[in-house]
Design an enzyme around this catalytic site. Structure first.
Site, PDB file in Angstrom:
ATOM      1  N   GLU A  42       0.826  -1.207   0.000  1.00 12.30           N
ATOM      2  CA  GLU A  42       0.000   0.000   0.000  1.00 12.30           C
ATOM      3  C   GLU A  42       0.860   1.257   0.000  1.00 12.30           C
ATOM      4  O   GLU A  42       0.506   2.245  -0.628  1.00 12.30           O
ATOM      5  CB  GLU A  42      -0.955   0.004   1.198  1.00 12.30           C
ATOM      6  CG  GLU A  42      -2.138  -0.946   1.030  1.00 12.30           C
ATOM      7  CD  GLU A  42      -2.962  -0.649  -0.226  1.00 12.30           C
ATOM      8  OE1 GLU A  42      -3.007   0.498  -0.687  1.00 12.30           O
ATOM      9  OE2 GLU A  42      -3.564  -1.606  -0.771  1.00 12.30           O
ATOM     10  N   GLN A  47       2.014   6.317  -4.856  1.00 12.21           N
ATOM     11  CA  GLN A  47       2.230   7.208  -6.004  1.00 12.21           C
ATOM     12  C   GLN A  47       2.848   6.476  -7.186  1.00 12.21           C
ATOM     13  O   GLN A  47       3.467   7.087  -8.035  1.00 12.21           O
ATOM     14  CB  GLN A  47       3.163   8.364  -5.618  1.00 12.21           C
ATOM     15  CG  GLN A  47       2.407   9.582  -5.152  1.00 12.21           C
ATOM     16  CD  GLN A  47       2.877  10.034  -3.794  1.00 12.21           C
ATOM     17  OE1 GLN A  47       3.479   9.282  -3.041  1.00 12.21           O
ATOM     18  NE2 GLN A  47       2.604  11.268  -3.466  1.00 12.21           N
ATOM     19  N   LEU A  85      11.353   3.483  -7.594  1.00 12.55           N
ATOM     20  CA  LEU A  85       9.952   3.735  -7.222  1.00 12.55           C
ATOM     21  C   LEU A  85       9.677   5.227  -6.995  1.00 12.55           C
ATOM     22  O   LEU A  85       8.523   5.646  -6.954  1.00 12.55           O
ATOM     23  CB  LEU A  85       9.590   2.960  -5.946  1.00 12.55           C
ATOM     24  CG  LEU A  85       9.516   1.437  -6.121  1.00 12.55           C
ATOM     25  CD1 LEU A  85       9.415   0.743  -4.776  1.00 12.55           C
ATOM     26  CD2 LEU A  85       8.322   1.053  -6.983  1.00 12.55           C
ATOM     27  N   TYR A 125      -5.881   7.077   3.899  1.00 11.88           N
ATOM     28  CA  TYR A 125      -6.039   6.048   2.868  1.00 11.88           C
ATOM     29  C   TYR A 125      -5.304   4.759   3.264  1.00 11.88           C
ATOM     30  O   TYR A 125      -5.870   3.664   3.262  1.00 11.88           O
ATOM     31  CB  TYR A 125      -5.512   6.558   1.508  1.00 11.88           C
ATOM     32  CG  TYR A 125      -5.260   5.426   0.558  1.00 11.88           C
ATOM     33  CD1 TYR A 125      -6.303   4.890  -0.178  1.00 11.88           C
ATOM     34  CD2 TYR A 125      -3.997   4.834   0.448  1.00 11.88           C
ATOM     35  CE1 TYR A 125      -6.090   3.802  -1.019  1.00 11.88           C
ATOM     36  CE2 TYR A 125      -3.780   3.749  -0.374  1.00 11.88           C
ATOM     37  CZ  TYR A 125      -4.825   3.243  -1.108  1.00 11.88           C
ATOM     38  OH  TYR A 125      -4.626   2.159  -1.910  1.00 11.88           O
ATOM     39  N   ASP A 143      -8.701   6.932  -3.053  1.00  9.76           N
ATOM     40  CA  ASP A 143      -7.525   7.418  -3.776  1.00  9.76           C
ATOM     41  C   ASP A 143      -8.033   8.056  -5.069  1.00  9.76           C
ATOM     42  O   ASP A 143      -9.248   8.197  -5.263  1.00  9.76           O
ATOM     43  CB  ASP A 143      -6.513   6.282  -4.038  1.00  9.76           C
ATOM     44  CG  ASP A 143      -7.052   5.210  -4.971  1.00  9.76           C
ATOM     45  OD1 ASP A 143      -8.213   5.314  -5.424  1.00  9.76           O
ATOM     46  OD2 ASP A 143      -6.301   4.263  -5.278  1.00  9.76           O
ATOM     47  N   CYS A 191     -12.596   1.898 -15.253  1.00  7.35           N
ATOM     48  CA  CYS A 191     -13.031   3.296 -15.194  1.00  7.35           C
ATOM     49  C   CYS A 191     -11.789   4.190 -15.221  1.00  7.35           C
ATOM     50  O   CYS A 191     -11.534   4.976 -14.316  1.00  7.35           O
ATOM     51  CB  CYS A 191     -13.862   3.530 -13.932  1.00  7.35           C
ATOM     52  SG  CYS A 191     -14.800   5.060 -14.012  1.00  7.35           S
ATOM     53  N   CYS A 207     -24.626   4.089 -13.274  1.00  7.61           N
ATOM     54  CA  CYS A 207     -23.698   5.205 -13.510  1.00  7.61           C
ATOM     55  C   CYS A 207     -24.395   6.368 -14.223  1.00  7.61           C
ATOM     56  O   CYS A 207     -24.813   6.257 -15.379  1.00  7.61           O
ATOM     57  CB  CYS A 207     -22.511   4.709 -14.330  1.00  7.61           C
ATOM     58  SG  CYS A 207     -21.328   6.022 -14.699  1.00  7.61           S
TER      59      CYS A 207
HETATM   60 FE1  SF4 Z   1     -16.829   4.383 -15.122  1.00  9.33          FE
HETATM   61 FE2  SF4 Z   1     -19.461   4.736 -15.300  1.00  9.33          FE
HETATM   62 FE3  SF4 Z   1     -18.111   3.888 -17.387  1.00  9.33          FE
HETATM   63 FE4  SF4 Z   1     -18.444   2.300 -15.289  1.00  9.33          FE
HETATM   64  S1  SF4 Z   1     -20.008   3.062 -16.654  1.00  9.33           S
HETATM   65  S2  SF4 Z   1     -16.559   2.600 -16.434  1.00  9.33           S
HETATM   66  S3  SF4 Z   1     -18.357   3.763 -13.628  1.00  9.33           S
HETATM   67  S4  SF4 Z   1     -17.885   5.868 -16.404  1.00  9.33           S
END
Ligand code: SF4
Length: 327
Positions: A42, A47, A85, A125, A143, A191, A207
């Site tokens: 983690e 980064q 890194l 986080y 994040d 996404c 979505c």
């Molecule tokens: Fe991202 Fe929405 Fe597309 Fe799913 S449907 S990949 S949450 S933009």
């Protein structure tokens, strides 16, 4: 239906969790989520991309297999194992945190959120990721990947406090470790920032951005921090097949307490011919480095040290220094 979020949370969680069970990448800290491995991974992930971490993760663990070995290690060795890194303060803080765990908690990683948060280099986080993945405790994570995903699901821009509140609200209390990893995995693989792969997305029916065909409008683009141009002159001083290196101070703006080539203002010597010029970027700093030959000073300050050419790579670990080497 949960009124605040506007959809059936159970269905949303179950779609995402079953997608994660089928599609999660096999990663070494997932195959064996022992606490120490989760912590190291983690911090590395803070980064850095998974691809950059993979070749270095097991190597780091071979050298420092547990909290005790990390606590006892010299800082230079931890920095050398971190080479490639970037953001080296993470490696320094890992070692300091290991020392604190040995001193304050007898070598056992604490399980309390506030105690974990008080360790060097651990923010909300990382504490949430460790508690949920290694201890199965219901703490959320947020994040950049998760914030982008939330922004699109709700077709809203927001700030960190708003997204943290959402992360708490959506969290699966039955399976917090997998839930948090599923959010991050979806953000990193489906996404994604540009052209998300919505047709493969397990929660596209939830979505708002997808419904409005506005995926690329969320989140609103951030204004990038402007670049700062810097010019350094460093000295290449060779004597009896040894090279003079320099321990940078803790007060330096960049590469604090790293070994490097001496900057020209560190030593009272005449600068000789230009050997090469190297370009390097660290965060938002663009650095142009002139490497000039120089003769050794008569007396060496305490920060200076002679090393053989073979030893150089053990000390000069930032890729900036690698670009400065004459051959
Ligand atoms: Fe991202 Fe929405 Fe597309 Fe799913 S449907 S990949 S949450 S933009």
């Amino acid at each position: 239906m949960t009124r605040a979020i506007g959809f059936n949370l159970q269905n949303f969680q179950s779609n995402l969790l079953s997608w994660y069970a089928r599609h999660k990448r096999a990663l070494p800290w997932r195959d064996n989520p022992a606490l120490y491995r989760v912590w190291i991974s983690e911090v590395m992930l803070q980064q850095t991309t998974v691809t950059a971490i993979l070749p270095r993760f097991e190597r780091f663990l071979l050298e420092f297999p547990d909290i005790q070995s990390l606590a006892k290690a010299k800082e230079d060795r931890v920095l050398a194992a971190w080479a490639g890194l970037g953001y080296y303060s993470r490696a320094k803080n890992l070692r300091l945190a290991a020392q604190e765990i040995v001193k304050k908690y007898g070598g056992r990683f604490p399980e309390d959120f506030d105690e974990i948060l008080s360790l060097p280099g651990i923010g909300r986080y990382t504490a949430g990721a460790i508690l949920s993945i290694a201890f199965q405790k219901p703490y959320p994570v947020l994040d950049g990947n998760v914030a982008r995903f939330f922004s699109r699901i709700f077709a809203k821009n927001g700030d960190a406090p708003k997204f943290w509140a959402l992360a708490e609200e959506l969290l699966s209390h039955e399976n917090p470790g997998d839930w948090n990893q599923a959010l991050m995995e979806l953000g990193e693989t489906v996404c994604v920032p540009e052209n998300p792969n919505c047709l493969q997305c397990p929660v596209k029916d939830f979505c708002q951005a997808f419904k409005k065909e506005a995926q690329n409008r969320f989140p609103a683009p951030k204004r990038n921090r402007p670049f700062v141009d810097m010019a350094w002159t460093v000295l290449w001083i060779e004597k009896n097949a040894r090279i003079l290196i320099w321990k940078r101070s803790e007060k330096e703006r960049l590469l604090k307490s790293h070994w490097g080539l001496p900057e020209s203002q560190c030593l009272k010597v005449n600068r000789g011919k230009l050997i090469k010029t190297a370009q390097h970027t660290i965060t938002h700093h663009k650095i142009s480095v002139d490497v000039r030959a120089a003769v050794a000073p008569e007396r060496l300050p305490k920060e200076a040290r002679w090393v053989s050419k073979k030893e150089l790579s053990r000390f000069l670990i930032s890729s900036l220094w690698k670009k400065c080497l004459p051959h």
